[in-house]
Design a protein around this motif. Structure first.
Motif, PDB file in Angstrom:
ATOM      1  N   ALA A   9      10.762  11.134  62.584  1.00  0.00           N
ATOM      2  CA  ALA A   9      11.784  12.076  61.977  1.00  0.00           C
ATOM      3  C   ALA A   9      11.031  13.358  61.553  1.00  0.00           C
ATOM      4  CB  ALA A   9      12.128  11.525  60.502  1.00  0.00           C
ATOM      5  N   ALA A  10       9.778  13.470  61.372  1.00  0.00           N
ATOM      6  CA  ALA A  10       8.771  14.637  61.150  1.00  0.00           C
ATOM      7  C   ALA A  10       8.604  15.479  62.282  1.00  0.00           C
ATOM      8  CB  ALA A  10       7.541  14.533  60.425  1.00  0.00           C
ATOM      9  N   ALA A  11       8.387  14.439  63.402  1.00  0.00           N
ATOM     10  CA  ALA A  11       8.308  15.197  64.763  1.00  0.00           C
ATOM     11  C   ALA A  11       9.484  15.763  65.259  1.00  0.00           C
ATOM     12  CB  ALA A  11       8.046  14.214  65.688  1.00  0.00           C
ATOM     13  N   SER A  12      10.702  15.179  64.921  1.00  0.00           N
ATOM     14  CA  SER A  12      11.921  15.934  65.255  1.00  0.00           C
ATOM     15  C   SER A  12      12.324  17.086  64.800  1.00  0.00           C
ATOM     16  CB  SER A  12      13.243  14.831  64.978  1.00  0.00           C
ATOM     17  OG  SER A  12      13.381  13.856  65.891  1.00  0.00           O
ATOM     18  N   LEU A  13      11.950  16.995  63.201  1.00  0.00           N
ATOM     19  CA  LEU A  13      12.018  18.446  62.477  1.00  0.00           C
ATOM     20  C   LEU A  13      10.852  19.544  63.189  1.00  0.00           C
ATOM     21  CD1 LEU A  13      13.277  20.083  60.369  1.00  0.00           C
ATOM     22  CD2 LEU A  13      11.452  18.913  58.804  1.00  0.00           C
ATOM     23  N   ASP A  14       9.891  19.277  63.433  1.00  0.00           N
ATOM     24  CA  ASP A  14       8.734  20.134  64.243  1.00  0.00           C
ATOM     25  C   ASP A  14       9.235  20.615  65.726  1.00  0.00           C
ATOM     26  OD1 ASP A  14       7.032  19.612  61.949  1.00  0.00           O
ATOM     27  OD2 ASP A  14       5.712  18.395  63.173  1.00  0.00           O
ATOM     28  N   PRO A  22      18.793  27.249  64.775  1.00  0.00           N
ATOM     29  CA  PRO A  22      19.187  27.619  63.671  1.00  0.00           C
ATOM     30  C   PRO A  22      19.444  26.781  62.398  1.00  0.00           C
ATOM     31  CG  PRO A  22      20.912  27.375  65.078  1.00  0.00           C
ATOM     32  CD  PRO A  22      19.858  27.018  65.827  1.00  0.00           C
ATOM     33  N   GLU A  23      19.682  25.361  62.504  1.00  0.00           N
ATOM     34  CA  GLU A  23      19.944  24.465  61.661  1.00  0.00           C
ATOM     35  C   GLU A  23      18.846  23.155  61.986  1.00  0.00           C
ATOM     36  OE1 GLU A  23      23.643  23.330  60.341  1.00  0.00           O
ATOM     37  OE2 GLU A  23      24.450  25.108  61.134  1.00  0.00           O
ATOM     38  N   PRO A  24      17.471  23.579  61.763  1.00  0.00           N
ATOM     39  CA  PRO A  24      16.679  22.313  62.406  1.00  0.00           C
ATOM     40  C   PRO A  24      16.934  21.216  61.497  1.00  0.00           C
ATOM     41  CG  PRO A  24      15.369  24.138  61.223  1.00  0.00           C
ATOM     42  CD  PRO A  24      16.841  24.575  61.379  1.00  0.00           C
ATOM     43  N   VAL A  25      17.026  21.164  60.342  1.00  0.00           N
ATOM     44  CA  VAL A  25      17.168  19.675  59.684  1.00  0.00           C
ATOM     45  C   VAL A  25      18.350  18.930  60.049  1.00  0.00           C
ATOM     46  CG1 VAL A  25      17.506  18.869  57.309  1.00  0.00           C
ATOM     47  CG2 VAL A  25      15.927  20.678  57.518  1.00  0.00           C
ATOM     48  N   GLN A  26      19.392  19.575  60.155  1.00  0.00           N
ATOM     49  CA  GLN A  26      20.449  18.968  60.582  1.00  0.00           C
ATOM     50  C   GLN A  26      20.398  18.270  62.009  1.00  0.00           C
ATOM     51  OE1 GLN A  26      23.370  18.065  58.663  1.00  0.00           O
ATOM     52  NE2 GLN A  26      23.510  16.701  60.807  1.00  0.00           N
ATOM     53  N   SER A  27      19.821  19.233  62.863  1.00  0.00           N
ATOM     54  CA  SER A  27      19.442  18.765  64.173  1.00  0.00           C
ATOM     55  C   SER A  27      18.642  17.689  64.423  1.00  0.00           C
ATOM     56  CB  SER A  27      19.081  20.133  65.198  1.00  0.00           C
ATOM     57  OG  SER A  27      19.948  21.073  65.253  1.00  0.00           O
ATOM     58  N   ALA A  28      17.610  17.765  63.495  1.00  0.00           N
ATOM     59  CA  ALA A  28      16.600  16.527  63.470  1.00  0.00           C
ATOM     60  C   ALA A  28      17.103  15.556  62.944  1.00  0.00           C
ATOM     61  CB  ALA A  28      15.411  17.055  62.544  1.00  0.00           C
ATOM     62  N   LEU A  29      18.230  15.660  61.729  1.00  0.00           N
ATOM     63  CA  LEU A  29      18.768  14.416  61.294  1.00  0.00           C
ATOM     64  C   LEU A  29      19.779  13.872  62.456  1.00  0.00           C
ATOM     65  CD1 LEU A  29      19.744  15.360  57.819  1.00  0.00           C
ATOM     66  CD2 LEU A  29      18.171  13.743  58.516  1.00  0.00           C
ATOM     67  N   ASN A  30      20.267  14.704  63.215  1.00  0.00           N
ATOM     68  CA  ASN A  30      21.338  14.224  64.408  1.00  0.00           C
ATOM     69  C   ASN A  30      20.413  13.338  65.295  1.00  0.00           C
ATOM     70  OD1 ASN A  30      23.625  15.200  63.176  1.00  0.00           O
ATOM     71  ND2 ASN A  30      23.706  17.008  64.449  1.00  0.00           N
ATOM     72  N   VAL A  84      25.723  14.941  67.513  1.00  0.00           N
ATOM     73  CA  VAL A  84      24.502  13.954  67.388  1.00  0.00           C
ATOM     74  C   VAL A  84      23.854  13.946  68.651  1.00  0.00           C
ATOM     75  CG1 VAL A  84      23.794  11.410  66.684  1.00  0.00           C
ATOM     76  CG2 VAL A  84      25.298  12.822  65.022  1.00  0.00           C
ATOM     77  N   VAL A  85      24.607  13.444  69.828  1.00  0.00           N
ATOM     78  CA  VAL A  85      24.288  13.212  71.057  1.00  0.00           C
ATOM     79  C   VAL A  85      23.620  14.456  71.809  1.00  0.00           C
ATOM     80  CG1 VAL A  85      24.708  12.185  73.211  1.00  0.00           C
ATOM     81  CG2 VAL A  85      25.745  11.284  71.475  1.00  0.00           C
ATOM     82  N   ARG A  86      24.124  15.575  71.433  1.00  0.00           N
ATOM     83  CA  ARG A  86      23.906  16.731  71.765  1.00  0.00           C
ATOM     84  C   ARG A  86      22.518  17.067  71.477  1.00  0.00           C
ATOM     85  NH1 ARG A  86      27.335  21.333  73.604  1.00  0.00           N
ATOM     86  NH2 ARG A  86      29.726  20.375  74.243  1.00  0.00           N
ATOM     87  N   ASP A  87      22.434  16.747  70.096  1.00  0.00           N
ATOM     88  CA  ASP A  87      21.042  17.165  69.569  1.00  0.00           C
ATOM     89  C   ASP A  87      19.986  16.163  70.115  1.00  0.00           C
ATOM     90  OD1 ASP A  87      21.557  19.252  67.968  1.00  0.00           O
ATOM     91  OD2 ASP A  87      22.191  18.204  66.344  1.00  0.00           O
ATOM     92  N   PHE A  88      20.228  14.933  70.221  1.00  0.00           N
ATOM     93  CA  PHE A  88      19.255  13.918  70.972  1.00  0.00           C
ATOM     94  C   PHE A  88      18.748  14.483  72.377  1.00  0.00           C
ATOM     95  CE2 PHE A  88      18.870   9.243  72.691  1.00  0.00           C
ATOM     96  CZ  PHE A  88      17.762   9.212  71.912  1.00  0.00           C
ATOM     97  N   ALA A  89      19.964  14.891  73.072  1.00  0.00           N
ATOM     98  CA  ALA A  89      19.761  15.556  74.314  1.00  0.00           C
ATOM     99  C   ALA A  89      18.653  16.674  74.073  1.00  0.00           C
ATOM    100  CB  ALA A  89      20.698  15.821  75.132  1.00  0.00           C
ATOM    101  N   ARG A  90      18.811  17.695  73.032  1.00  0.00           N
ATOM    102  CA  ARG A  90      18.043  18.729  72.901  1.00  0.00           C
ATOM    103  C   ARG A  90      16.715  18.386  72.622  1.00  0.00           C
ATOM    104  NH1 ARG A  90      19.311  23.070  69.834  1.00  0.00           N
ATOM    105  NH2 ARG A  90      19.987  21.633  68.122  1.00  0.00           N
TER     106      ARG A  90
END
Length: 168
Positions: A9-14, A22-30, A84-90
């Motif tokens: 999770a920390a790596a995703s946020l990084d 623009p919304e790194p926390v939400q994207s990392a959660l997704n 969620v899937v878009r952020d996984f891909a990103r």
């Protein structure tokens, strides 16, 4: 059990912070939600001894996409689940393999860019009209997009058949 480490999770946020999201926390959660379904895919394959016809990592990505991109009672894919899937891909795009070496090609995971394009294809294929921006903004090449609806339909059919005996 499915265990997702705090470090993931920390790596995703990084990744999303460095990517300038623009919304790194939400994207990392997704991305972590999709990671959960990916890991659940491994568990389902193991627990139910499901057959796979490719790298298990790719098949687990397929199951995550299958679960998250299922249409609701109205026949539409939930936009939040699609995101969620878009952020996984990103996350895979932002973790781009610089110059892959021999060990990268031999790895049990496909290259990050390959995983990103597969996920984007399945997103687009699940709802081409609702996700036309993926092709319009160049995130998904037109020549790949042409086969995505059929690719998603095959993914949907395969996972529906594999999971049907185990669902109540």
């Amino acid at each position: 059990t499915v265990t997702i480490c705090y470090e993931d999770a920390a790596a995703s946020l990084d990744i999303f912070t460095e990517y300038g999201d623009p919304e790194p926390v939400q994207s990392a959660l997704n991305a972590e939600e999709a990671t959960f379904y990916h890991e659940l895919g491994h568990m389902v394959i193991d627990v139910y001894d499901l057959p796979t016809t490719g790298r298990e990592e790719d098949v687990a990505d397929q199951m995550a996409a299958f679960i998250l991109l299922q249409p609701g009672e109205d026949g539409q894919v939930d936009p939040d689940s699609s995101e969620v899937v878009r952020d996984f891909a990103r996350a895979f795009a932002a973790s781009d393999d610089d110059e892959p070496g021999e060990s990268d090609f031999a790895d049990t995971n496909s290259l990050n860019q390959t995983r990103m394009y597969n996920l984007q294809c399945w997103i687009y294929g699940s709802d081409p009209d609702g996700n036309s921006d993926l092709v319009g903004d160049g995130a998904l090449p037109q020549d790949r997009a042409e086969s995505c609806e059929e690719e998603y339909d095959k993914l949907d059919q395969a996972w529906s058949e594999l999971l049907d005996p185990h669902l109540r």
